[in-house]
Design a protein around this motif. Structure first.
Motif, PDB file in Angstrom:
ATOM      1  N   TRP A 117      -4.666 -59.409  -1.798  1.00 40.60           N
ATOM      2  CA  TRP A 117      -3.937 -58.820  -2.907  1.00 40.60           C
ATOM      3  C   TRP A 117      -4.815 -58.817  -4.141  1.00 40.60           C
ATOM      4  O   TRP A 117      -5.831 -59.494  -4.206  1.00 40.60           O
ATOM      5  CB  TRP A 117      -2.610 -59.496  -3.176  1.00 40.60           C
ATOM      6  CG  TRP A 117      -2.598 -60.994  -3.194  1.00 40.60           C
ATOM      7  CD1 TRP A 117      -3.029 -61.824  -4.195  1.00 40.60           C
ATOM      8  CD2 TRP A 117      -2.101 -61.846  -2.170  1.00 40.60           C
ATOM      9  NE1 TRP A 117      -2.817 -63.122  -3.854  1.00 40.60           N
ATOM     10  CE2 TRP A 117      -2.248 -63.172  -2.610  1.00 40.60           C
ATOM     11  CE3 TRP A 117      -1.534 -61.617  -0.920  1.00 40.60           C
ATOM     12  CZ2 TRP A 117      -1.848 -64.266  -1.846  1.00 40.60           C
ATOM     13  CZ3 TRP A 117      -1.140 -62.703  -0.163  1.00 40.60           C
ATOM     14  CH2 TRP A 117      -1.308 -64.012  -0.633  1.00 40.60           C
ATOM     15  N   LYS A 118      -4.361 -58.023  -5.105  1.00 44.03           N
ATOM     16  CA  LYS A 118      -5.120 -57.818  -6.331  1.00 44.03           C
ATOM     17  C   LYS A 118      -4.193 -58.026  -7.505  1.00 44.03           C
ATOM     18  O   LYS A 118      -3.065 -57.531  -7.519  1.00 44.03           O
ATOM     19  CB  LYS A 118      -5.655 -56.393  -6.312  1.00 44.03           C
ATOM     20  CG  LYS A 118      -6.461 -56.013  -7.491  1.00 44.03           C
ATOM     21  CD  LYS A 118      -6.911 -54.564  -7.349  1.00 44.03           C
ATOM     22  CE  LYS A 118      -7.671 -54.275  -8.588  1.00 44.03           C
ATOM     23  NZ  LYS A 118      -7.768 -53.091  -9.134  1.00 44.03           N
ATOM     24  N   ASN A 119      -4.679 -58.740  -8.518  1.00 45.79           N
ATOM     25  CA  ASN A 119      -3.880 -58.992  -9.716  1.00 45.79           C
ATOM     26  C   ASN A 119      -3.655 -57.700 -10.483  1.00 45.79           C
ATOM     27  O   ASN A 119      -4.584 -56.915 -10.676  1.00 45.79           O
ATOM     28  CB  ASN A 119      -4.599 -60.012 -10.605  1.00 45.79           C
ATOM     29  CG  ASN A 119      -3.749 -60.419 -11.786  1.00 45.79           C
ATOM     30  OD1 ASN A 119      -3.602 -59.666 -12.732  1.00 45.79           O
ATOM     31  ND2 ASN A 119      -3.183 -61.604 -11.712  1.00 45.79           N
ATOM     32  N   ILE A 120      -2.389 -57.503 -10.937  1.00 45.52           N
ATOM     33  CA  ILE A 120      -2.082 -56.306 -11.730  1.00 45.52           C
ATOM     34  C   ILE A 120      -1.467 -56.679 -13.078  1.00 45.52           C
ATOM     35  O   ILE A 120      -0.918 -55.832 -13.767  1.00 45.52           O
ATOM     36  CB  ILE A 120      -1.176 -55.325 -10.957  1.00 45.52           C
ATOM     37  CG1 ILE A 120       0.126 -55.998 -10.504  1.00 45.52           C
ATOM     38  CG2 ILE A 120      -1.931 -54.708  -9.796  1.00 45.52           C
ATOM     39  CD1 ILE A 120       1.126 -55.048  -9.874  1.00 45.52           C
ATOM     40  N   GLY A 128      -9.718 -59.093 -13.732  1.00 46.69           N
ATOM     41  CA  GLY A 128      -9.503 -58.668 -12.354  1.00 46.69           C
ATOM     42  C   GLY A 128      -9.523 -59.889 -11.458  1.00 46.69           C
ATOM     43  O   GLY A 128     -10.238 -60.861 -11.727  1.00 46.69           O
ATOM     44  N   ALA A 129      -8.715 -59.862 -10.426  1.00 44.33           N
ATOM     45  CA  ALA A 129      -8.722 -60.955  -9.448  1.00 44.33           C
ATOM     46  C   ALA A 129      -8.365 -60.372  -8.092  1.00 44.33           C
ATOM     47  O   ALA A 129      -7.358 -59.672  -7.954  1.00 44.33           O
ATOM     48  CB  ALA A 129      -7.731 -62.040  -9.836  1.00 44.33           C
ATOM     49  N   GLU A 130      -9.206 -60.638  -7.102  1.00 38.17           N
ATOM     50  CA  GLU A 130      -8.989 -60.173  -5.734  1.00 38.17           C
ATOM     51  C   GLU A 130      -8.988 -61.388  -4.808  1.00 38.17           C
ATOM     52  O   GLU A 130      -9.957 -62.130  -4.768  1.00 38.17           O
ATOM     53  CB  GLU A 130     -10.094 -59.193  -5.330  1.00 38.17           C
ATOM     54  CG  GLU A 130      -9.949 -58.683  -3.916  1.00 38.17           C
ATOM     55  CD  GLU A 130     -11.095 -57.775  -3.483  1.00 38.17           C
ATOM     56  OE1 GLU A 130     -10.906 -57.063  -2.498  1.00 38.17           O
ATOM     57  OE2 GLU A 130     -12.177 -57.803  -4.114  1.00 38.17           O
ATOM     58  N   ARG A 131      -7.880 -61.577  -4.101  1.00 39.44           N
ATOM     59  CA  ARG A 131      -7.723 -62.736  -3.202  1.00 39.44           C
ATOM     60  C   ARG A 131      -7.665 -62.264  -1.768  1.00 39.44           C
ATOM     61  O   ARG A 131      -6.933 -61.345  -1.435  1.00 39.44           O
ATOM     62  CB  ARG A 131      -6.432 -63.481  -3.551  1.00 39.44           C
ATOM     63  CG  ARG A 131      -6.006 -64.552  -2.538  1.00 39.44           C
ATOM     64  CD  ARG A 131      -6.374 -65.924  -2.996  1.00 39.44           C
ATOM     65  NE  ARG A 131      -6.127 -66.957  -2.004  1.00 39.44           N
ATOM     66  CZ  ARG A 131      -5.216 -67.912  -2.126  1.00 39.44           C
ATOM     67  NH1 ARG A 131      -4.420 -67.963  -3.179  1.00 39.44           N
ATOM     68  NH2 ARG A 131      -5.097 -68.852  -1.204  1.00 39.44           N
ATOM     69  N   TRP A 132      -8.420 -62.914  -0.915  1.00 36.98           N
ATOM     70  CA  TRP A 132      -8.394 -62.681   0.533  1.00 36.98           C
ATOM     71  C   TRP A 132      -8.080 -63.986   1.242  1.00 36.98           C
ATOM     72  O   TRP A 132      -8.527 -65.055   0.809  1.00 36.98           O
ATOM     73  CB  TRP A 132      -9.763 -62.172   1.020  1.00 36.98           C
ATOM     74  CG  TRP A 132      -9.946 -60.705   0.830  1.00 36.98           C
ATOM     75  CD1 TRP A 132     -10.410 -60.076  -0.282  1.00 36.98           C
ATOM     76  CD2 TRP A 132      -9.659 -59.684   1.780  1.00 36.98           C
ATOM     77  NE1 TRP A 132     -10.430 -58.722  -0.085  1.00 36.98           N
ATOM     78  CE2 TRP A 132      -9.974 -58.452   1.182  1.00 36.98           C
ATOM     79  CE3 TRP A 132      -9.160 -59.686   3.085  1.00 36.98           C
ATOM     80  CZ2 TRP A 132      -9.814 -57.230   1.837  1.00 36.98           C
ATOM     81  CZ3 TRP A 132      -9.010 -58.466   3.741  1.00 36.98           C
ATOM     82  CH2 TRP A 132      -9.329 -57.260   3.108  1.00 36.98           C
ATOM     83  N   GLN A 133      -7.339 -63.872   2.341  1.00 36.05           N
ATOM     84  CA  GLN A 133      -7.092 -64.996   3.248  1.00 36.05           C
ATOM     85  C   GLN A 133      -7.269 -64.467   4.671  1.00 36.05           C
ATOM     86  O   GLN A 133      -6.837 -63.354   4.971  1.00 36.05           O
ATOM     87  CB  GLN A 133      -5.678 -65.540   3.071  1.00 36.05           C
ATOM     88  CG  GLN A 133      -5.448 -66.089   1.671  1.00 36.05           C
ATOM     89  CD  GLN A 133      -4.050 -66.621   1.500  1.00 36.05           C
ATOM     90  OE1 GLN A 133      -3.797 -67.787   1.791  1.00 36.05           O
ATOM     91  NE2 GLN A 133      -3.139 -65.783   1.034  1.00 36.05           N
ATOM     92  N   ALA A 134      -7.898 -65.259   5.512  1.00 41.93           N
ATOM     93  CA  ALA A 134      -8.150 -64.827   6.888  1.00 41.93           C
ATOM     94  C   ALA A 134      -8.094 -66.028   7.822  1.00 41.93           C
ATOM     95  O   ALA A 134      -8.408 -67.155   7.426  1.00 41.93           O
ATOM     96  CB  ALA A 134      -9.516 -64.152   6.990  1.00 41.93           C
ATOM     97  N   LEU A 135      -7.705 -65.746   9.046  1.00 43.19           N
ATOM     98  CA  LEU A 135      -7.683 -66.755  10.102  1.00 43.19           C
ATOM     99  C   LEU A 135      -8.611 -66.287  11.213  1.00 43.19           C
ATOM    100  O   LEU A 135      -8.497 -65.149  11.684  1.00 43.19           O
ATOM    101  CB  LEU A 135      -6.266 -66.937  10.659  1.00 43.19           C
ATOM    102  CG  LEU A 135      -5.189 -67.315   9.654  1.00 43.19           C
ATOM    103  CD1 LEU A 135      -3.828 -67.371  10.340  1.00 43.19           C
ATOM    104  CD2 LEU A 135      -5.513 -68.640   8.985  1.00 43.19           C
ATOM    105  N   VAL A 136      -9.518 -67.157  11.636  1.00 49.63           N
ATOM    106  CA  VAL A 136     -10.499 -66.831  12.655  1.00 49.63           C
ATOM    107  C   VAL A 136     -10.392 -67.858  13.778  1.00 49.63           C
ATOM    108  O   VAL A 136     -10.322 -69.065  13.503  1.00 49.63           O
ATOM    109  CB  VAL A 136     -11.928 -66.861  12.056  1.00 49.63           C
ATOM    110  CG1 VAL A 136     -12.977 -66.584  13.113  1.00 49.63           C
ATOM    111  CG2 VAL A 136     -12.043 -65.891  10.903  1.00 49.63           C
ATOM    112  N   GLU A 137     -10.386 -67.371  15.031  1.00 52.17           N
ATOM    113  CA  GLU A 137     -10.425 -68.316  16.158  1.00 52.17           C
ATOM    114  C   GLU A 137     -11.827 -68.893  16.256  1.00 52.17           C
ATOM    115  O   GLU A 137     -12.818 -68.166  16.173  1.00 52.17           O
ATOM    116  CB  GLU A 137     -10.071 -67.606  17.466  1.00 52.17           C
ATOM    117  CG  GLU A 137      -8.609 -67.410  17.651  1.00 52.17           C
ATOM    118  CD  GLU A 137      -8.261 -66.892  19.048  1.00 52.17           C
ATOM    119  OE1 GLU A 137      -9.144 -66.395  19.772  1.00 52.17           O
ATOM    120  OE2 GLU A 137      -7.081 -67.003  19.405  1.00 52.17           O
TER     121      GLU A 137
END
Length: 191
Positions: A117-120, A128-137
């Motif tokens: 998501w991105k801060n609005i 500006g702020a861009e957040r990522w989250q991910a799950l990896v096996e």
């Protein structure tokens, strides 16, 4: 918007900006990726395990919460994150009020277990702020586990102030959320 290509060692894409600073965390969780994703996406239970982000919910463009039947995360939806405790804590803030963020979900990739998501709240040139989250096996000790990865990149002229005043607290919050996600997911496996 950032590219959605990933390198084999991470579920996170290359980000569009290096920004002024970033907060990040990574932790290996002894639980299947599907279960960790379920915990991560169950925003209504954040108050039970997440000392950093206590709640987040989908809203309309004026921050009015959507009804319960419309709370399924999706790209393009508005996301209000409140309260955000810096420093992370299960207790109510003692000195400064809890923070908040107003975002738009830019990516919800259930196939690859990642979201962004991105801060609005502000124009990008200001903050500006861009957040990522991910799950990896990952395989560890001959067993499949899940690595949770997250990063938020802050840019714009106000990012310098954010870094000075709450940068250390944001980093502590990201680590606390990762540890809380690990604990909650591994408890679910044992129960």
């Amino acid at each position: 918007m950032a590219s959605t290509n990933t390198s084999p060692s991470t579920g996170l894409p290359p980000l569009a900006s290096n920004g002024v600073f970033h907060a990040s965390a990574s932790i290996v969780i002894d639980a299947p990726r599907e279960l960790v994703w379920e915990v991560l996406m169950d925003w209504r239970s954040y108050h039970e395990w997440n000392p950093f982000v206590r709640n987040q919910q989908l809203t309309d463009a004026s921050k009015k919460p959507l009804p319960a039947h419309q709370q399924t995360p999706r790209a393009g939806a508005h996301l209000y994150i409140h309260p955000v405790n810096i420093p992370p804590s299960f207790d109510a803030p003692k000195i400064f009020p809890a923070g908040s963020a107003f975002e738009v979900i830019t990516v919800l990739d259930t196939e690859n277990y990642r979201c962004a998501w991105k801060n609005i709240d502000y124009p990008d040139w200001a903050l500006g702020a861009e957040r990522w989250q991910a799950l990896v096996e990952v395989e560890e000790d001959g067993r499949k586990k899940t690595r949770y990865e997250t990063i938020e990149v802050f840019s714009g002229i106000l990012a310098h102030l954010v870094k000075i005043f709450v940068g250390t607290g944001l980093q502590a919050g990201f680590l606390a959320m990762a540890e809380g996600l690990k604990k909650r997911s591994e408890e679910k496996i044992r129960s």
